[in-house]
Design a protein around this motif. Structure first.
Motif, PDB file in Angstrom:
ATOM      1  N   ALA A 161       0.855  -1.200   0.000  1.00 43.98           N
ATOM      2  CA  ALA A 161       0.000   0.000   0.000  1.00 43.98           C
ATOM      3  C   ALA A 161       0.887   1.245   0.000  1.00 43.98           C
ATOM      4  O   ALA A 161       1.764   1.403   0.858  1.00 43.98           O
ATOM      5  N   ASN A 209      -4.335   7.206  -2.143  1.00 42.86           N
ATOM      6  CA  ASN A 209      -3.943   5.967  -1.473  1.00 42.86           C
ATOM      7  C   ASN A 209      -4.216   4.804  -2.421  1.00 42.86           C
ATOM      8  O   ASN A 209      -5.366   4.600  -2.850  1.00 42.86           O
ATOM      9  N   LYS A 240      -3.345   0.578  -3.434  1.00 37.30           N
ATOM     10  CA  LYS A 240      -2.857  -0.714  -2.967  1.00 37.30           C
ATOM     11  C   LYS A 240      -2.612  -1.612  -4.169  1.00 37.30           C
ATOM     12  O   LYS A 240      -3.510  -1.841  -4.986  1.00 37.30           O
ATOM     13  N   GLN A 250      -7.932   2.044  -4.759  1.00 37.32           N
ATOM     14  CA  GLN A 250      -7.363   3.403  -4.757  1.00 37.32           C
ATOM     15  C   GLN A 250      -8.428   4.403  -4.349  1.00 37.32           C
ATOM     16  O   GLN A 250      -9.627   4.180  -4.537  1.00 37.32           O
TER      17      GLN A 250
END
Length: 255
Positions: A205, A233, A235, A248
């Motif tokens: 992540a 963010n 992953k 995401q």
């Protein structure tokens, strides 16, 4: 060669009237022709000025006198220019603020399309492909001043890159790539495990932070320069040869 004869001493003055205070001195020269040398006292010899002094004096006489009105006008011109440019800046700020308030343009929307580790040594490099969508129907977005993109792992910055300068038309989705280079050699432990384990995938992540400046544009009108902060963010299922984005989430904030 002619002979020089010394001048004989003058005869004593003849006073016509001994009672008159104004005496007239008469210098009588000899009747005999010849060349004579007249000696003048040193305190009566005057220095002749050089010829260039006359040209300097004439130029000063011909030069027009400095007009006080001309000097006053130049100061007025400088003052007028300062006021004019100050008004332009003020009007630009006012129109930029009105543009943002009246049109209320929406912020650009970001998403990650591809994330890949492209180089491991000496310093790791990550290649990230973004999509940015301009949802405004009449307003374009001018991204400028080369913003920055940083990659973090477990709240630790591991790589950084430069956000490109570009213009985006209204209601258009634009794709662009950013290469993020690590400042230190070597991979983080979890990244190295994800790269080596191809069969048993190790998910990782990441957090991507984007900082840039942009202006909204419609015709000749432009908004004031605005600062944007984007946080994504994401992953990844693996960083081996085949990678896939598991999840995401991107958020955009305007300042």
């Amino acid at each position: 060669m002619e002979e020089r004869e010394s001048l004989p001493p003058p005869p004593p003055p003849n006073l016509e009237d001994s009672g008159n205070k104004n005496h007239i001195k008469t210098l009588q020269l000899p009747d005999k022709p010849g060349t004579y040398v007249v000696q003048v006292p040193k305190d009566q010899v005057y220095r002749v000025p050089p010829p260039q002094n006359s040209s300097i004096a004439e130029s000063r006489i011909k030069a027009p006198p400095r007009d006080a009105k001309t000097s006053r006008c130049s100061w007025y011109c400088v003052l007028f220019s300062i006021i004019f440019f100050a008004l332009l800046i003020l009007l630009g700020a006012v129109f930029g603020g009105l543009f943002s308030l009246l049109l209320s343009p929406t912020d650009p929307e970001f998403s990650i399309v591809k994330f890949k580790l492209v180089e491991r040594k000496p310093n790791p490099k990550y290649d990230v492909t973004f999509h940015v969508h301009n949802s405004n129907s009449k307003v374009g977005i001018l991204y400028k001043d080369s913003g920055s993109v940083s990659l973090s792992l477990k709240q630790r910055n591991i790589a950084s890159g430069t956000y490109p300068t570009l213009y985006q038309d209204p209601h258009v989705t634009t794709s662009f790539n950013v290469t993020l280079e690590a400042s230190k050699p070597g991979l983080p432990k979890v990244v190295e495990q994800s790269v080596k384990n191809e069969k048993e995938k190790v998910s990782v992540a990441f957090s991507l932070s984007i900082h840039f400046h942009a202006r909204m544009k419609m015709g000749l009108l432009r908004s004031r320069k605005m600062k944007f902060d984007v946080t994504c963010n994401v992953k990844m299922d693996s960083l081996a040869k085949t990678t896939r984005i598991l999840s995401q989430q991107c958020q955009t904030k305007r300042h």
